[in-house]
Each structure stands twice: as structure tokens, then as C-alpha cells.
Design a protein around this motif. Sequence first.
Motif, mmCIF file in Angstrom:
data_model
loop_
_atom_site.group_PDB
_atom_site.id
_atom_site.type_symbol
_atom_site.label_atom_id
_atom_site.label_comp_id
_atom_site.label_asym_id
_atom_site.label_seq_id
_atom_site.Cartn_x
_atom_site.Cartn_y
_atom_site.Cartn_z
ATOM 1 N N LEU A 130 0.846 -1.188 0.000
ATOM 2 C CA LEU A 130 0.000 0.000 0.000
ATOM 3 C C LEU A 130 0.885 1.243 0.000
ATOM 4 O O LEU A 130 1.478 1.579 1.026
ATOM 5 C CB LEU A 130 -0.931 0.010 1.221
ATOM 6 C CG LEU A 130 -1.934 1.171 1.288
ATOM 7 C CD1 LEU A 130 -2.887 1.108 0.101
ATOM 8 C CD2 LEU A 130 -2.708 1.127 2.597
ATOM 9 N N GLU A 132 2.227 5.011 0.299
ATOM 10 C CA GLU A 132 1.844 6.058 1.251
ATOM 11 C C GLU A 132 1.055 7.164 0.554
ATOM 12 O O GLU A 132 1.349 7.557 -0.573
ATOM 13 C CB GLU A 132 3.109 6.643 1.889
ATOM 14 C CG GLU A 132 2.831 7.632 3.011
ATOM 15 C CD GLU A 132 4.116 8.134 3.651
ATOM 16 O OE1 GLU A 132 4.027 9.000 4.545
ATOM 17 O OE2 GLU A 132 5.202 7.652 3.258
ATOM 18 N N THR A 134 -2.204 6.980 -0.259
ATOM 19 C CA THR A 134 -3.240 6.472 -1.155
ATOM 20 C C THR A 134 -4.626 6.920 -0.684
ATOM 21 O O THR A 134 -4.936 6.805 0.513
ATOM 22 C CB THR A 134 -3.198 4.933 -1.205
ATOM 23 O OG1 THR A 134 -1.896 4.526 -1.598
ATOM 24 C CG2 THR A 134 -4.216 4.398 -2.201
ATOM 25 N N PRO A 135 -5.484 7.426 -1.570
ATOM 26 C CA PRO A 135 -6.852 7.778 -1.164
ATOM 27 C C PRO A 135 -7.606 6.555 -0.643
ATOM 28 O O PRO A 135 -7.394 5.432 -1.116
ATOM 29 C CB PRO A 135 -7.476 8.312 -2.459
ATOM 30 C CG PRO A 135 -6.318 8.719 -3.307
ATOM 31 C CD PRO A 135 -5.196 7.796 -2.957
ATOM 32 N N THR A 136 -8.477 6.778 0.322
ATOM 33 C CA THR A 136 -9.187 5.670 0.970
ATOM 34 C C THR A 136 -9.985 4.812 -0.004
ATOM 35 O O THR A 136 -9.947 3.570 0.094
ATOM 36 C CB THR A 136 -10.113 6.223 2.080
ATOM 37 O OG1 THR A 136 -9.333 6.997 2.989
ATOM 38 C CG2 THR A 136 -10.799 5.089 2.815
ATOM 39 N N PRO A 137 -10.708 5.350 -0.969
ATOM 40 C CA PRO A 137 -11.469 4.473 -1.880
ATOM 41 C C PRO A 137 -10.595 3.561 -2.733
ATOM 42 O O PRO A 137 -11.052 2.510 -3.184
ATOM 43 C CB PRO A 137 -12.241 5.468 -2.771
ATOM 44 C CG PRO A 137 -12.288 6.733 -1.985
ATOM 45 C CD PRO A 137 -11.006 6.771 -1.215
ATOM 46 N N ILE A 139 -7.750 2.100 -1.727
ATOM 47 C CA ILE A 139 -6.923 1.190 -0.924
ATOM 48 C C ILE A 139 -7.157 -0.279 -1.290
ATOM 49 O O ILE A 139 -6.184 -1.018 -1.537
ATOM 50 C CB ILE A 139 -7.150 1.442 0.583
ATOM 51 C CG1 ILE A 139 -6.496 2.768 0.995
ATOM 52 C CG2 ILE A 139 -6.580 0.294 1.413
ATOM 53 C CD1 ILE A 139 -6.717 3.135 2.447
#
Length: 227
Positions: A130, A132, A134-137, A139
Motif C-alpha cells: 500500500l 503512502e 493512497t486515497p481511501t477508496p 486502498i
Amino acid sequence: MNLSFFDQFMSPSLLGVPLIALAILAPWVLLPAQSDRWLNNRLMTLQSWFIFTFTKQIFTPINHNGHKWAMILVSLMMFLISINLLGLLPYTFTPTTQLSLNMGLAVPLWLATVLIGLRNQPTVALGHLLPEGTPTPLIPILIIIETISLFIRPLALGVRLTANLTAGHLLIQLIATAAFVLLPMMPVVSILTSAVLLLLTLLEVAVAMIQAYVFVLLLSLYLQENV
């Protein structure tokens, strides 16, 4: 005729016994062993210089925990270079054109680097999945993509080495066949084709060494991520 072009990639056998093991042992027989003498001959000096230079270049960016892999990776480098170059000689067989052998080298070494990362620094190793910021949607999607890319690495290692050597050998045989067929009909064209064949052979020698170096270099990069 088309089938005969690919016969060179079939594992040779004698009385039903595959001889690929004999081809794999050829570098061990040909490479000279270290002696106790103070002064070595030219071949031993060249071999020692090459091993020292390669080891320094590969392991300089890696921390001391990864230096334990020096013997494995240097031996693998010498093994691949020797097999690739010996396979360019007439009436020989190149074991690294077999995907099974390349995957047998790539998968265990790649898996060892992954397991070392999960054992020594699990948080950092899992953090590679993942990026660093990264937008939540995104992930879940990025985790799936990074996981797939992680498991594709050994496949890419094996296929890259197999495809490059197979393509080079096949192209050499095609051009050599064309030069032989054109010799009685168009001698000048046949001579020009033979000159192209000579240049292609020199290129294939470089490819044989470069692909062995790339194989080991990528393994060292995977190791660097996990130590």
C-alpha cells in the motif's frame, strides 16, 4: 522444417535418460578452482577480479544483513553466464531455454526474500502493498494490484530469461538457414547474410551475459526491499 527449428530447445537424452543434468554440471567442470599458491594464473586473476567487481557493485546498496546472500548470488551469476555462453557453441544445449529450470531458480530465491522480509520486518514488508498517501477508496484496489505484482515477479524473472535466449537462438538458426539456402543461388546475398549472422552472434553473446546479470540484479533488488 518448422518443427526442426525448435528441436534445439528439446532436452537431449541418451537411452531415454535426460542429459540436462550433464549440461548443468558443465560450468562446475570448466571453472577453475582456487589454489593455495601466492600467484595465480591469468584465468584465476581474471575470475577473481570479475567476482570482486560484481560483488561490490551488487551489494553496495544493500545493508549488512543482505551480505549473507553474496555467495548465493555470485555463484548464480557465474552459473547463468557459463551456461548461456556454452549454449552458443555448436552442437550444445542451453538449459536456460527451459522455463522449468528458470522458474526453479526464480521461485525459491524470490520466496526466500519475501519470507525474510516477513520475518525480520513484517510491517515494512506489508507496507509495500500500500503506497503512502493512497486515497481511501483506492486502498482495496491498490492492495490487490500490488499483491498480484508481487506474485508475478518470479514469473517475470523466469519468462524474461527464457524468452530472450530462445528468441536469440531461434533468430540465429533462421538466419543461418537462410544463408545456407541462398549460397548456391545468390552467393553475394549469402555472404552479406553471413556477415549479419556474425554480428547477431556477437549480440547474442552480450545478451547471454546481460540477461544473467539482470536476473541476479533483480533478485538483489527484491532482497534489498526485505532486509
